[in-house]
Design a protein around this motif. Sequence first.
Motif, PDB file in Angstrom:
ATOM      1  N   ILE A  78       0.870  -1.174   0.000  1.00 48.84           N
ATOM      2  CA  ILE A  78       0.000   0.000   0.000  1.00 48.84           C
ATOM      3  C   ILE A  78       0.905   1.220   0.000  1.00 48.84           C
ATOM      4  O   ILE A  78       1.927   1.245   0.697  1.00 48.84           O
ATOM      5  N   ARG A  79       0.533   2.219  -0.782  1.00 46.85           N
ATOM      6  CA  ARG A  79       1.250   3.494  -0.761  1.00 46.85           C
ATOM      7  C   ARG A  79       0.295   4.569  -0.258  1.00 46.85           C
ATOM      8  O   ARG A  79      -0.844   4.649  -0.707  1.00 46.85           O
ATOM      9  N   VAL A  80       0.783   5.379   0.677  1.00 51.92           N
ATOM     10  CA  VAL A  80       0.001   6.486   1.212  1.00 51.92           C
ATOM     11  C   VAL A  80       0.870   7.740   1.227  1.00 51.92           C
ATOM     12  O   VAL A  80       2.090   7.654   1.378  1.00 51.92           O
ATOM     13  N   ARG A  81       0.209   8.891   1.051  1.00 47.21           N
ATOM     14  CA  ARG A  81       0.909  10.170   1.206  1.00 47.21           C
ATOM     15  C   ARG A  81      -0.092  11.237   1.631  1.00 47.21           C
ATOM     16  O   ARG A  81      -1.276  11.176   1.296  1.00 47.21           O
ATOM     17  N   LYS A  82       0.433  12.183   2.363  1.00 48.59           N
ATOM     18  CA  LYS A  82      -0.396  13.279   2.856  1.00 48.59           C
ATOM     19  C   LYS A  82      -0.792  14.165   1.689  1.00 48.59           C
ATOM     20  O   LYS A  82       0.059  14.595   0.905  1.00 48.59           O
ATOM     21  N   ASN A  83      -2.098  14.404   1.553  1.00 48.35           N
ATOM     22  CA  ASN A  83      -2.615  15.320   0.538  1.00 48.35           C
ATOM     23  C   ASN A  83      -3.996  15.770   1.001  1.00 48.35           C
ATOM     24  O   ASN A  83      -5.001  15.131   0.712  1.00 48.35           O
ATOM     25  N   ASN A  84      -4.029  16.871   1.737  1.00 45.85           N
ATOM     26  CA  ASN A  84      -5.282  17.356   2.310  1.00 45.85           C
ATOM     27  C   ASN A  84      -6.281  17.817   1.252  1.00 45.85           C
ATOM     28  O   ASN A  84      -7.458  17.947   1.547  1.00 45.85           O
ATOM     29  N   SER A  85      -5.838  18.053  -0.003  1.00 45.12           N
ATOM     30  CA  SER A  85      -6.749  18.492  -1.060  1.00 45.12           C
ATOM     31  C   SER A  85      -7.638  17.363  -1.563  1.00 45.12           C
ATOM     32  O   SER A  85      -8.834  17.550  -1.737  1.00 45.12           O
ATOM     33  N   VAL A  86      -7.043  16.207  -1.837  1.00 43.46           N
ATOM     34  CA  VAL A  86      -7.805  15.118  -2.463  1.00 43.46           C
ATOM     35  C   VAL A  86      -7.798  13.816  -1.663  1.00 43.46           C
ATOM     36  O   VAL A  86      -8.453  12.860  -2.054  1.00 43.46           O
ATOM     37  N   GLY A  87      -7.084  13.769  -0.550  1.00 47.57           N
ATOM     38  CA  GLY A  87      -7.012  12.554   0.247  1.00 47.57           C
ATOM     39  C   GLY A  87      -8.362  12.174   0.826  1.00 47.57           C
ATOM     40  O   GLY A  87      -9.191  13.036   1.134  1.00 47.57           O
ATOM     41  N   LEU A  88      -8.597  10.874   0.956  1.00 48.21           N
ATOM     42  CA  LEU A  88      -9.868  10.377   1.474  1.00 48.21           C
ATOM     43  C   LEU A  88      -9.724   9.734   2.855  1.00 48.21           C
ATOM     44  O   LEU A  88     -10.668   9.737   3.638  1.00 48.21           O
ATOM     45  N   ALA A  89      -8.576   9.164   3.149  1.00 45.90           N
ATOM     46  CA  ALA A  89      -8.354   8.503   4.436  1.00 45.90           C
ATOM     47  C   ALA A  89      -7.919   9.550   5.459  1.00 45.90           C
ATOM     48  O   ALA A  89      -6.991  10.320   5.225  1.00 45.90           O
ATOM     49  N   VAL A  90      -8.592   9.596   6.601  1.00 44.41           N
ATOM     50  CA  VAL A  90      -8.334  10.610   7.623  1.00 44.41           C
ATOM     51  C   VAL A  90      -7.424  10.036   8.709  1.00 44.41           C
ATOM     52  O   VAL A  90      -7.625   8.920   9.183  1.00 44.41           O
ATOM     53  N   VAL A  91      -6.430  10.822   9.101  1.00 42.45           N
ATOM     54  CA  VAL A  91      -5.527  10.452  10.194  1.00 42.45           C
ATOM     55  C   VAL A  91      -6.228  10.834  11.500  1.00 42.45           C
ATOM     56  O   VAL A  91      -6.553  12.002  11.719  1.00 42.45           O
TER      57      VAL A  91
END
Length: 175
Positions: A65-78
């Motif tokens: 799995i690859r994840v990266r911070k992107n508050n504009s289009v990200g769907l998964a919330v920290v």
Amino acid sequence: MFRAAVISLNASGDGTGIKAGLRGSAKAPAKLTLIVNTSVAKRLGWLAGDKLEVLLGEADHHGLIRVRKNNSVGLAVVEKKGNGKVEYFSIRLGHQALYVNRSEASRWCQWDEVDGWLEIKLPRWSLETKPGKGKAEEPAIAAPIRSRPSGNSVTSSLMGDPPPGRSALAQRGAE
């Protein structure tokens, strides 16, 4: 004779800093959750409420799995979790049909930073659904057992002895 045991217990916070687990029930499909300790989250610049882009590996990358911070289009919330003494971050990824549909305890995951993404290698359960897995790992079907023809030795046919009348010793002597 006895010797003193050396006992080394790791605290629950030790490990790689990232865990993955599945939670499900008989009525609901298993949902994938990532747990990230505060030191890894700090290193990545993640805060509570940040949103992450998520990519699931397919084919040769199944189980990654690859994840990266992107508050504009990200769907998964920290989400920040904890009890006051121990704090961590949780990222709920929901049901992912690529993986097994059963509960699995959270396990430490290997991870690395790749091209601006955090690449996480999921635990062993993720490989159970890898495409083509069954084909390559199926055991070969054994040849049918045939009855022994009369006059032939079973040992010679199994051990690779020369046919009757041809001795290995005779061949060595001719060299």
